[in-house]
Design a protein around this motif. Sequence first.
Motif, PDB file in Angstrom:
ATOM      1  N   GLU A   4       0.844  -1.008   0.049  1.00  0.00           N
ATOM      2  CA  GLU A   4      -0.044   0.076   0.043  1.00  0.00           C
ATOM      3  C   GLU A   4       0.928   1.117   0.218  1.00  0.00           C
ATOM      4  O   GLU A   4       0.597   2.151  -0.760  1.00  0.00           O
ATOM      5  CB  GLU A   4      -1.076   0.070   1.219  1.00  0.00           C
ATOM      6  N   ARG A   5       1.804   0.952   0.944  1.00  0.00           N
ATOM      7  CA  ARG A   5       2.804   2.407   0.966  1.00  0.00           C
ATOM      8  C   ARG A   5       3.481   2.808  -0.439  1.00  0.00           C
ATOM      9  O   ARG A   5       3.570   4.022  -0.839  1.00  0.00           O
ATOM     10  CB  ARG A   5       3.776   2.475   2.027  1.00  0.00           C
ATOM     11  N   GLU A   6       3.945   1.697  -1.072  1.00  0.00           N
ATOM     12  CA  GLU A   6       4.561   2.212  -2.293  1.00  0.00           C
ATOM     13  C   GLU A   6       3.883   2.613  -3.353  1.00  0.00           C
ATOM     14  O   GLU A   6       3.815   3.595  -4.145  1.00  0.00           O
ATOM     15  CB  GLU A   6       5.193   0.621  -2.951  1.00  0.00           C
ATOM     16  N   ILE A   7       2.619   2.010  -3.127  1.00  0.00           N
ATOM     17  CA  ILE A   7       1.361   2.643  -4.079  1.00  0.00           C
ATOM     18  C   ILE A   7       1.176   4.023  -3.772  1.00  0.00           C
ATOM     19  O   ILE A   7       0.980   4.747  -4.610  1.00  0.00           O
ATOM     20  CB  ILE A   7       0.020   1.649  -4.247  1.00  0.00           C
ATOM     21  N   GLU A   8       0.893   4.396  -2.490  1.00  0.00           N
ATOM     22  CA  GLU A   8       0.575   5.707  -2.042  1.00  0.00           C
ATOM     23  C   GLU A   8       1.832   6.492  -2.513  1.00  0.00           C
ATOM     24  O   GLU A   8       1.482   7.754  -3.194  1.00  0.00           O
ATOM     25  CB  GLU A   8       0.619   5.657  -0.520  1.00  0.00           C
ATOM     26  N   ASN A   9       2.981   6.363  -2.400  1.00  0.00           N
ATOM     27  CA  ASN A   9       4.332   6.945  -2.807  1.00  0.00           C
ATOM     28  C   ASN A   9       3.911   7.237  -4.339  1.00  0.00           C
ATOM     29  O   ASN A   9       4.240   8.412  -4.685  1.00  0.00           O
ATOM     30  CB  ASN A   9       5.501   6.252  -2.392  1.00  0.00           C
ATOM     31  N   PHE A  10       3.832   6.211  -5.004  1.00  0.00           N
ATOM     32  CA  PHE A  10       3.717   6.284  -6.630  1.00  0.00           C
ATOM     33  C   PHE A  10       2.534   7.600  -6.879  1.00  0.00           C
ATOM     34  O   PHE A  10       2.844   8.243  -7.829  1.00  0.00           O
ATOM     35  CB  PHE A  10       3.304   4.869  -7.110  1.00  0.00           C
ATOM     36  N   LYS A  11       1.631   7.417  -6.136  1.00  0.00           N
ATOM     37  CA  LYS A  11       0.469   8.312  -6.564  1.00  0.00           C
ATOM     38  C   LYS A  11       0.755   9.562  -6.081  1.00  0.00           C
ATOM     39  O   LYS A  11       0.560  10.498  -6.962  1.00  0.00           O
ATOM     40  CB  LYS A  11      -1.044   8.022  -5.671  1.00  0.00           C
ATOM     41  N   ARG A  12       1.477   9.807  -5.038  1.00  0.00           N
ATOM     42  CA  ARG A  12       1.883  11.222  -4.746  1.00  0.00           C
ATOM     43  C   ARG A  12       2.850  11.752  -5.605  1.00  0.00           C
ATOM     44  O   ARG A  12       3.251  12.953  -5.799  1.00  0.00           O
ATOM     45  CB  ARG A  12       2.098  10.939  -3.264  1.00  0.00           C
ATOM     46  N   SER A  13       3.609  10.826  -6.142  1.00  0.00           N
ATOM     47  CA  SER A  13       4.796  11.305  -7.027  1.00  0.00           C
ATOM     48  C   SER A  13       4.063  12.045  -8.261  1.00  0.00           C
ATOM     49  O   SER A  13       4.727  12.939  -8.893  1.00  0.00           O
ATOM     50  CB  SER A  13       5.814  10.202  -7.423  1.00  0.00           C
ATOM     51  N   MET A  14       2.937  11.510  -8.615  1.00  0.00           N
ATOM     52  CA  MET A  14       2.250  12.121  -9.913  1.00  0.00           C
ATOM     53  C   MET A  14       1.774  13.571  -9.858  1.00  0.00           C
ATOM     54  O   MET A  14       0.535  13.824  -9.932  1.00  0.00           O
ATOM     55  CB  MET A  14       1.318  11.198 -10.361  1.00  0.00           C
ATOM     56  N   TYR A  15       2.648  14.428  -9.433  1.00  0.00           N
ATOM     57  CA  TYR A  15       2.208  15.810  -9.262  1.00  0.00           C
ATOM     58  C   TYR A  15       3.507  16.741  -9.934  1.00  0.00           C
ATOM     59  O   TYR A  15       4.669  16.628  -9.649  1.00  0.00           O
ATOM     60  CB  TYR A  15       1.881  16.178  -7.959  1.00  0.00           C
ATOM     61  N   PRO A  16       3.125  17.988 -10.789  1.00  0.00           N
ATOM     62  CA  PRO A  16       4.442  18.687 -11.006  1.00  0.00           C
ATOM     63  C   PRO A  16       4.846  19.459 -10.153  1.00  0.00           C
ATOM     64  O   PRO A  16       5.053  20.981 -10.220  1.00  0.00           O
ATOM     65  CB  PRO A  16       3.739  19.426 -12.425  1.00  0.00           C
ATOM     66  N   TRP A  17       5.257  18.985  -9.167  1.00  0.00           N
ATOM     67  CA  TRP A  17       5.774  19.810  -8.083  1.00  0.00           C
ATOM     68  C   TRP A  17       6.915  20.446  -8.126  1.00  0.00           C
ATOM     69  O   TRP A  17       7.234  21.712  -7.821  1.00  0.00           O
ATOM     70  CB  TRP A  17       6.010  18.920  -6.803  1.00  0.00           C
ATOM     71  N   GLU A  18       7.934  19.913  -8.652  1.00  0.00           N
ATOM     72  CA  GLU A  18       9.228  20.326  -9.044  1.00  0.00           C
ATOM     73  C   GLU A  18       9.239  21.628  -9.876  1.00  0.00           C
ATOM     74  O   GLU A  18       9.708  22.410  -9.303  1.00  0.00           O
ATOM     75  CB  GLU A  18      10.105  19.318  -9.664  1.00  0.00           C
ATOM     76  N   ILE A  19       8.470  21.450 -11.111  1.00  0.00           N
ATOM     77  CA  ILE A  19       8.267  22.497 -11.793  1.00  0.00           C
ATOM     78  C   ILE A  19       7.744  23.887 -11.132  1.00  0.00           C
ATOM     79  O   ILE A  19       8.016  24.955 -11.444  1.00  0.00           O
ATOM     80  CB  ILE A  19       7.658  22.133 -13.353  1.00  0.00           C
ATOM     81  N   LEU A  20       6.821  23.434 -10.274  1.00  0.00           N
ATOM     82  CA  LEU A  20       6.164  24.550  -9.894  1.00  0.00           C
ATOM     83  C   LEU A  20       7.007  25.338  -8.990  1.00  0.00           C
ATOM     84  O   LEU A  20       7.002  26.830  -9.067  1.00  0.00           O
ATOM     85  CB  LEU A  20       4.923  24.062  -8.781  1.00  0.00           C
ATOM     86  N   HIS A  21       7.946  24.698  -8.311  1.00  0.00           N
ATOM     87  CA  HIS A  21       8.927  25.487  -7.507  1.00  0.00           C
ATOM     88  C   HIS A  21      10.096  26.143  -8.194  1.00  0.00           C
ATOM     89  O   HIS A  21      11.187  26.784  -7.780  1.00  0.00           O
ATOM     90  CB  HIS A  21       9.519  24.590  -6.311  1.00  0.00           C
ATOM     91  N   LYS A  22       9.977  26.048  -9.651  1.00  0.00           N
ATOM     92  CA  LYS A  22      11.192  26.368 -10.172  1.00  0.00           C
ATOM     93  C   LYS A  22      10.544  27.893 -10.747  1.00  0.00           C
ATOM     94  O   LYS A  22      11.443  28.654 -11.350  1.00  0.00           O
ATOM     95  CB  LYS A  22      11.345  25.851 -11.825  1.00  0.00           C
ATOM     96  N   PHE A  23       9.462  28.147 -10.423  1.00  0.00           N
ATOM     97  CA  PHE A  23       8.796  29.473 -10.916  1.00  0.00           C
ATOM     98  C   PHE A  23       8.025  30.116  -9.840  1.00  0.00           C
ATOM     99  O   PHE A  23       7.557  31.279  -9.784  1.00  0.00           O
ATOM    100  CB  PHE A  23       7.642  29.028 -11.954  1.00  0.00           C
ATOM    101  N   GLY A  24       8.129  29.700  -8.603  1.00  0.00           N
ATOM    102  CA  GLY A  24       7.445  30.195  -7.579  1.00  0.00           C
ATOM    103  C   GLY A  24       7.255  29.918  -6.268  1.00  0.00           C
ATOM    104  O   GLY A  24       8.036  28.505  -6.153  1.00  0.00           O
TER     105      GLY A  24
END
Lengths: 494, 392
Positions: A4-24
Amino acid sequence: MGNEREIENFKRSMYPWEILHKFGLNGKIGGSITVVGEMHHAIAVIHGPKGCCFFYRLSAHRRYPYYDLESSDMEREEVLFGGAAQLENRIREIYMAEKPELIFIIHSPVSDVLHEDIEGVALRLKREGIPAVDVKSGCFSHREKDFGSRRMAELAESPAEKRENVVVDFKGCGLTEAMNTLVDEVMVSCPRKSKTFNLEVLLMKGEVYQALPEMLAFLKKFGIQLNCMIPNDPLEKLREAPAADLNIVSRMNWANHMKDCFGTDYLHYRSANRYYGWKGVCLLYRDIFQKMHMDESAFAKLDKMENEYLDQIAEERAFLSQCRVHIMCRDVKTAVQAIHLYAGDFQMNVGRLYLFLTEEDYIEQEIASDVETKIFERIRKTAEIYGVQMKLCRTLDDITDDPDFMTAEVLVNTNDFRFERLGLPVIPSVLLDVSMSYESFLRAARKLVDWMKGKRLHNMLWLNKLGTKEFEYPLYQDEMTLLSRKLWNEMWYE
Amino acid sequence: MRKTDGCKLFGAYQALAGIKDCIILFHSVVGCHFGTLGLHLNHCPVEIHQASTLMGNKEVIFGGAEAIRQALETVLRESKIRTICLISGCISELIEDDLDAICREYEERLRLIVIHAPGFEGGITEGYEDALLSLSCFLEPKLGTQKWDGRRINVFGLGTDDYCARGDWKQIQNLLGEQVILNPCPPFCSVEDVKGLAQADLTLVFGRGKKLAEYLQKNFGILYEVLPYPYGFSGMKELWKILEQYLECDYSGARQEAEAALKRELLMFYPYMESLYYSNFAVYAEDGRLNGLIRFLEEELGMRKVLAKPLHEPLSMQELDASKAVILFATSYERKMARSRDLPLIRVGYPVLDRVCSSTDTMIGVGGTVTLVKEIINQTLELWSGKDGALL
């Protein structure tokens, strides 16, 4: 425990978080929402125009909107004549409808500029029996801009051979403001419960889902019990948080405040310079034991258990010691950690540490000229411990021109798929996977072995064909996008 | 009871963010920039055309002019972009930064369009309207007298980050066929294209953009029609009917083809569509989309509207329960409500932040209609729970 936890990690990884913080960067309201969003039966009300609520409901880093966010919906009239009355009425409506146990009133930039008396609102509502609290605003809008450069300066002074906590205080953290409110308005003095701790679990990345229960179970073996999770536990448990011997926290500012109020000591586990890798986990438990005044037998038992853990992955470590790798690092803050992890903990045969920093990296990582030499010297000294050669690279040619480049099997420590173009397979970083529990290290080792055995170049990888900017952060090569990035760097890092 | 309406700043952004060779500069605090960006990335991470002056303590106390100058000098130094939409948020409006003075300072070197969009002065629609109208500065009276080829129309109302907006735009072009040319319009155009808005025979307004449409009518004689968003076959027919009425086109062939295509495709779903007949739906969407959706769901699928609210009004759980809706059309912010009642949620409008879409995904035209019906069915099937007797 299944997958379950690997699955949760995977789901959470699917977000453009890094790119967001390159701009703001998010405003501090986001941090306060993070806290309230984790609580039972608590609601947050932003005292400001409706747009703040519209956006902050997104609560991007939680990967799950904070749907219950409310707004006092300030309009022109409130701006001209004051919005306290509207705020009070709104909170009364919310309380009648939902009966939350706590209502956090969060300041917006507008209410701060207008100097709205939110404290007065909270006091009046409390007299009516409505549990409203004012999240006092320590700083306007966002965190202090120089936090990054101060942290880099502190890190530069930290000796390479030691794992010292790097302590940097700063204002403008919404998370701290909300947590301080919990300390001030919810917690009460109570008798100490020996050998107990509180755990603050906000904004943890991958390891929390796997390592956290392991950590709790491990400490229980030594009679160390969890008192409460802050702020996730119900209010009645949070009230008695001061009963714990120790706070184990990701953010130290609020823990300092709680120490001032209730005398509760704390351990800042997210200190980037101390608790990383296998030795970091060992240090974490030793530090906890010291803070808990555990006796010698507990430490002896800890030693024994650690060896038993290492025995479980003897085969894996033997395999990894035969693997010749180069470490790719694009973040000066994690270079030392990466060397200790791959060369020390995993005992891999590390040839090079390529410290690849472009001009933008220098700006973004706030590598000022006065700390540059010390920072690199620190990394070089660490590399020397393991016979690793550090190479500072500004271009890709600096890497591929190295005659030893192709002597390794893979590049480790990077999630940047584009490095495959250089001709070596890439193995994603496991640096953040090792934290808080011994089992996390075992898992990381096994994962690394698995990846090493399956290492390959991907000839048809779509990610490598999408026209992203050459080895700056993967941005699409659109003139406007690149300009937006420059503007962010110019205005934030000035 | 919560509204899902954003503020004027978000509306301005929605109108302008997709315009090529024009950068958006927020003169506001960091959160406005981050917020619009966060909601934008789901739909278009490759076009990030925005920045902020990052107003902080210093700007509040001493004024924000220096911060604006710093940003503008960076633009001049680092790029060839010369058109900037300066969107002024709550704080700059509170402290009354003199943005006109800045414009005058830079008017020789930059084209600065100032949009006053404080959040306390209106919602998304107001922001969208004002921002779109601000582009009228590009329009020159003489353009209206110049000849242009073919029949041309403008279409206003789409937002940069509306779910499937890019695909919908392409679909509108497809629906027009070869008889009518769709002018590139905000937000999916360039600065140069904006001038071309004055060379049109008609403007269609899908819910918002009426102010600019009125301006075009008053100054260039271009008539306009306000239409519901063209969901379904009824939306397509209405669009064609307007074009036939104003521009003497003939879409009878297209109408027949579309109907035949829809019959063919929807046949695949008909046993499931039977269950939609007389089922109750609730819709919570922007004004422009509300009526278009209702029309499609009622007339074409035989569903019953039991609750319809625009986003600027709050929606409560009690209202939703009392409506007895069995399916909800709304934004991603209504997901918790929908999940708490196990309601299928069909995401429409803005913001949709838990779905991505490509530039060809659409909710209108033949393909979009099929997609919409499929989405209704699939979302419902997804929620099969197997509770059976446990419900008792």
